[in-house]
Design a protein around this motif. Sequence first.
Motif, short mmCIF file in Angstrom:
data_model
loop_
_atom_site.label_atom_id
_atom_site.label_comp_id
_atom_site.label_asym_id
_atom_site.label_seq_id
_atom_site.Cartn_x
_atom_site.Cartn_y
_atom_site.Cartn_z
N LEU A 51 38.32 88.50 38.10
CA LEU A 51 37.37 87.40 37.95
C LEU A 51 36.85 87.38 36.51
N PRO A 55 30.94 88.63 37.14
CA PRO A 55 29.64 88.13 37.59
C PRO A 55 28.51 89.10 37.25
N LEU A 122 29.44 85.82 45.96
CA LEU A 122 30.35 84.96 45.19
C LEU A 122 30.89 83.82 46.05
N THR A 128 32.59 79.91 42.45
CA THR A 128 33.54 80.99 42.69
C THR A 128 34.09 81.03 44.12
N PHE A 131 37.95 80.94 44.34
CA PHE A 131 38.52 82.21 43.90
C PHE A 131 38.47 83.24 45.03
#
Length: 170
Positions: A51, A55, A122, A128, A131
């Motif tokens: 990712l 984050p 997420l 996100t 993803f």
Amino acid sequence: MADTAGATRDRNAAASEDADLATETLKRRREVLSVLVRARADELDGALRALDPSPEFEVLRSPEFGLAMTRGRIGGGGAPFNLGEVTVTRTVVRLASGEVGYGHILGRDRERAHLVAVFDALWQSEATRAFVEDRVVAPVAARAAKEDRQVRVKTAATRVNFFTMVRGEN
């Protein structure tokens, strides 16, 4: 007066649509969490590393261990009974954008519980969610389904069918 009644109907319809959407989102989140808890730590860690950007989050509740009572039923339909206690790990994180993620897993694995919480948060973020669905939920669900099929095949091979013969009286 008619304008007020129409506006009220519109507001009620909008509120109903919002409630339906919230219910569907909650239902899907439960499904995602049920897959996330079956993920291995290496699967979650690899996806988190992929990712970009990474984050930012804060830990609201550090991973901690506890016990939970498991319940069972004989034959799936009998009266429930306490089977025994199992260890669980739980943690809570909050993304910088405000989403709060919860990680509850069976066993004593702080890292995996932490990663489940991060991916729960997420998934809640619109930025996100795709993803998480594509890189975590879909592959883990496929792996878990394959493992479940293998267990069912292995179990079916050892199945024993019992039957009773009734003798007639002479």
